[in-house]
Design an enzyme around this catalytic site. Structure first.
Site, short mmCIF file in Angstrom:
data_model
loop_
_atom_site.label_atom_id
_atom_site.label_comp_id
_atom_site.label_asym_id
_atom_site.label_seq_id
_atom_site.Cartn_x
_atom_site.Cartn_y
_atom_site.Cartn_z
N ASP A 163 0.85 -1.08 -0.10
CA ASP A 163 -0.06 0.00 0.10
C ASP A 163 0.87 1.15 0.01
O ASP A 163 2.01 1.03 0.02
CB ASP A 163 -0.96 -0.01 1.24
CG ASP A 163 -0.31 0.04 2.57
OD1 ASP A 163 -0.87 0.13 3.57
OD2 ASP A 163 0.90 0.19 2.48
N ASP A 220 -7.98 -7.90 1.23
CA ASP A 220 -6.99 -7.93 2.40
C ASP A 220 -7.56 -7.68 3.65
O ASP A 220 -8.37 -6.61 3.42
CB ASP A 220 -5.68 -6.84 1.78
CG ASP A 220 -5.84 -5.57 2.40
OD1 ASP A 220 -6.42 -4.80 1.84
OD2 ASP A 220 -5.50 -5.32 3.83
N CYS A 259 -12.37 -29.06 9.20
CA CYS A 259 -11.12 -28.41 8.70
C CYS A 259 -10.18 -29.24 8.69
O CYS A 259 -9.84 -30.06 9.61
CB CYS A 259 -10.67 -27.10 9.45
SG CYS A 259 -9.12 -26.54 9.11
N CYS A 289 -6.81 -28.62 8.06
CA CYS A 289 -5.53 -27.92 8.21
C CYS A 289 -4.55 -28.64 9.06
O CYS A 289 -4.99 -29.29 10.02
CB CYS A 289 -5.69 -26.39 8.39
SG CYS A 289 -5.78 -26.02 10.24
N CYS A 330 -5.90 -28.32 12.80
CA CYS A 330 -7.29 -29.00 13.09
C CYS A 330 -6.89 -30.46 13.11
O CYS A 330 -7.29 -31.39 13.85
CB CYS A 330 -8.40 -28.69 12.26
SG CYS A 330 -8.57 -26.80 12.45
N HIS A 365 -4.55 -21.69 11.31
CA HIS A 365 -5.82 -22.09 10.76
C HIS A 365 -6.69 -20.94 10.15
O HIS A 365 -7.47 -21.19 9.23
CB HIS A 365 -6.73 -22.66 12.15
CG HIS A 365 -7.93 -22.93 12.01
ND1 HIS A 365 -8.79 -23.89 11.42
CD2 HIS A 365 -9.15 -22.03 12.22
CE1 HIS A 365 -9.76 -23.80 11.12
NE2 HIS A 365 -10.20 -22.60 11.67
#
Ligand SMILES: O=c1[nH]cnc2cc3nc(NCc4cccs4)[nH]c3cc12
Length: 372
Positions: A93, A267, A305, A307, A310, A336
């Site tokens: 930015d 974002d 989940c 991931c 998890c 996560h």
């Protein structure tokens, strides 16, 4: 061209689009969520972990990197990609928004903004030219123009003056930009919550032929429905063959509603920030892990989940880590939460491909506990 946007498909049910952004550091599949790496790191994550969860592009903040370690140092290191060991796309930015919200603002003038550093109180000056000089040194693939984001609420005259200054500043950014062939400069549309001012800003900003455009001045405290309304009369007037970036937006409902209204890039510090203090975004709503009810809960954060967090740890263990002040606590929940949002975007892209995005929204909102 620094980047090339490839429109793959327009959703039949809504204004959603599937696309690819070809950049010098690789291809980005849109719609996309960009994890925020303010000080040249996505807090608590390594680049390898970001790649594991299929992050495609990350955002870094010009204001912070200018103040510390300094853009000249990063340039000496070979640029931001090399400095932080991230070889995929980066977006920076311009620092304007941070100066307005973080630095101790001294005064705004046509020339730029005088401010004091939030780190040591030292005096600094940011202008369109200075912001572009810094972003050129950092070397991100996509760089944002130096703009003024009007606060919410703000009266019409203030918003009008501010959007017109943003347009004059954009011209100065374009003239100061040293590497347009390898860093894509995006313009930012302002205009507050006023339809006629949004259209004025659109016309002025789109009069500059740029590789992409952002919708600024939103997610600044306005009700979500007002943000959606502004998008409904703004995005349809933006070029179809260029990426559209909605700045600072990242809760699951806003991501889905933004995609439906034609946004390609998002974002937000949300998933990483709330992750560090123990709030997990799960498929069944939020889990505030420090809550005593999880003390002996040996289920994963999110039973749906897959991931690493998890698959490997229980709520009881992660709650223990937070109560004990262990660094791993932040890492596991950040991992996560980012996986959750990046996976949400992957499911959204799949739903657009199969022309079932509105059905996906209804299913997600039922599971996540949102009201349509
Ligand atoms: O018009 C903008 N111009 C340049 N950067 C922005 C960043 C932005 N981030 C948010 N919302 C997320 C927030 C982060 C911290 C306070 S609000 N809205 C934003 C608007 C702008």
């Amino acid at each position: 061209m620094a980047i090339k946007y490839e429109l793959i498909k327009v959703c039949k049910q809504s204004g959603a689009r599937l696309g690819k952004i070809h950049t010098p550091h690789g291809v980005i599949e849109t719609p996309i969520f960009m994890p925020v790496g303010t000080q040249a790191t996505v807090k608590a994550m390594t680049p390898e972990e970001l790649k594991k969860i299929e992050a495609q592009i990350i955002l870094s903040n010009t204001y912070h990197l200018y103040l510390r370690p300094g853009h000249k140092l990063v340039e000496k290191a070979g640029g931001l990609h090399k400095f932080m060991n991230w070889d995929k796309p980066i977006l920076t930015d311009s620092g304007g928004f941070q100066v307005f919200s973080l630095g101790d603002l001294r005064k705004i003038s046509e020339e730029g903004v005088e401010f004091r550093s939030h780190i040591d109180g030292s005096k600094h000056f940011l202008s369109p030219e200075k912001a572009i000089e810094i972003e050129n040194s950092l070397g991100a693939d996509i760089i944002m123009a130096f703009d003024e984001c009007a606060p919410y609420p703000a009266d019409r005259q203030y918003v009008k003056n501010s959007l017109e200054r943003t347009t004059r500043w954009l011209k100065r950014c374009i003239d100061a930009h040293k590497y347009p062939e390898r860093q894509a400069l995006f313009g930012i549309i302002q205009g507050g919550m006023y339809k006629d001012l949004r259209h004025q800003s659109l016309n002025e900003i789109l009069s500059f032929d740029l590789p992409g455009y952002a919708v600024g001045g939103l997610s600044v405290g306005e009700p979500k429905d007002l943000m959606y309304e502004v998008l409904e009369y703004t995005t349809p007037l933006m070029p179809k063959d260029k990426p559209r970036y909605l700045m600072g937006v990242g809760s699951p409902d806003c991501l889905i509603e933004g995609v439906i209204r034609g946004i390609d890039m998002f974002d937000c510090v949300h998933p990483t920030r709330i992750g560090r203090n123990g709030t997990a975004m799960t498929s069944i709503g939020r889990v505030v892990i420090k809550n005593a009810k999880y003390a002996e809960d040996f289920m994963p954060l999110d039973p749906n989940c897959d991931c690493y967090t998890c698959k490997s740890y229980s709520r009881a263990y992660i709650r223990h880590l937070f109560k004990a002040g262990e660094i791993l606590a932040s890492r596991l929940v950040t991992y996560h939460n980012l996986h959750f949002l990046l996976n949400l975007m992957k499911e959204i892209r799949q739903a657009i491909m199969e022309d079932r995005l509105l059905d996906y929204r209804r299913e997600f909102f039922q599971k996540y506990g949102y009201t349509l």
